[in-house]
Design an enzyme around this catalytic site. Sequence first.
Site, PDB file in Angstrom:
ATOM      1  CB  SER A 163     -87.405  54.347 -12.541  1.00  0.00           C
ATOM      2  OG  SER A 163     -88.240  54.563 -11.426  1.00  0.00           O
ATOM      3  CG  HIS A 169     -91.446  50.882 -12.116  1.00  0.00           C
ATOM      4  ND1 HIS A 169     -91.608  51.971 -12.943  1.00  0.00           N
ATOM      5  CD2 HIS A 169     -90.345  51.142 -11.361  1.00  0.00           C
ATOM      6  CE1 HIS A 169     -90.665  52.856 -12.697  1.00  0.00           C
ATOM      7  NE2 HIS A 169     -89.878  52.366 -11.744  1.00  0.00           N
ATOM      8  CG  ASP A 184     -94.711  51.323 -14.202  1.00  0.00           C
ATOM      9  OD1 ASP A 184     -94.947  51.595 -13.009  1.00  0.00           O
ATOM     10  OD2 ASP A 184     -93.725  51.777 -14.821  1.00  0.00           O
TER      11      ASP A 184
END
Length: 316
Positions: free
Chosen positions: A159, A284, A254
């Site tokens: 991320s 995600h 995601d």
Amino acid sequence: MNAVPYPGYEYHLNLYQIIAHGSPEEQAAARESQRKSISEYTVPKGMRIEERTIPGGDGQDMTLRVYTPAGLPENAPIIMEVHGGGWVGGSLDIDNYRCITLASGTPAIVVGVDYRLSVPGGVCFPQPLMDCYAALTWLGEHGGELGGDPGRIGLHGTSAGANLCAGLALYVRDHGGPELSLAVLNCPVLTMENTFSKQQYPQFALGAPVKREGAECTYLGGFDGGRPSYYAFPGYCPDLEGLPPHYIVVGEYDTLRDDGLDYAVRLLQTGVPCELVSAPRVGHGFCVVDHPLTHWIHKGICASFRREFGMEIAEF
């Protein structure tokens, strides 16, 4: 658009919706689920976990957490791991399980970086990135003190951590630093664009609908509507030539999926070796779930680190 979760990831896929829109009770349960998913790990027998304090990007004290598997020979490869959390959250603790997995599965010395988090009106880009650069530079100069090989260093981030790894790879290319063997970007955020995946799955949106209220704005220290530095958002870099090999993981559901897909294609078109894994029917940060799909992703990443480090490729 309707999304059918991969069996075993049903709750995780809806965590962000619950945290954003659920009742206080539902939000508390979701946060507890997140906490459990990152804290229930086992340290392998003989693995050492220790911390070092080094100068950060502005000379401030910064902590590195070092994971060394048992029986690791001298001059072992090093993986620098950068945690996620949207630049404004997260900590070394949220990636203990991941660092243990990478250290054991490669095997390698894994070093987590406690970079400064962004706060409104305070820490912002480029300070978190410069903390990561300071850590990488320190490993290049002092990795031997950990029993590692400064000539074999890889990056791994998830991320916002993947964003920092991608920006770091570009910064090293342009400004010098230790040679990187491989950069692994897991569910990376690489632009601020309203990509198709964001429009396709708005129910899984990660941030604020208005850019000036989002974590991206906090990281940048404000947003004037212009295009930010490509060290902050690497998808804006016009030329990816000269980067190290990459391994990019995206989740089908995601909203950041297309950032990773587009970057992987551009790397390949530039001639930079790049592996791309699009994990089906997950969202995600899905690799926090203890599941065979997560294990398969991690095994593939470890195998790629072994390949780029010049190690034997074991069955995976």
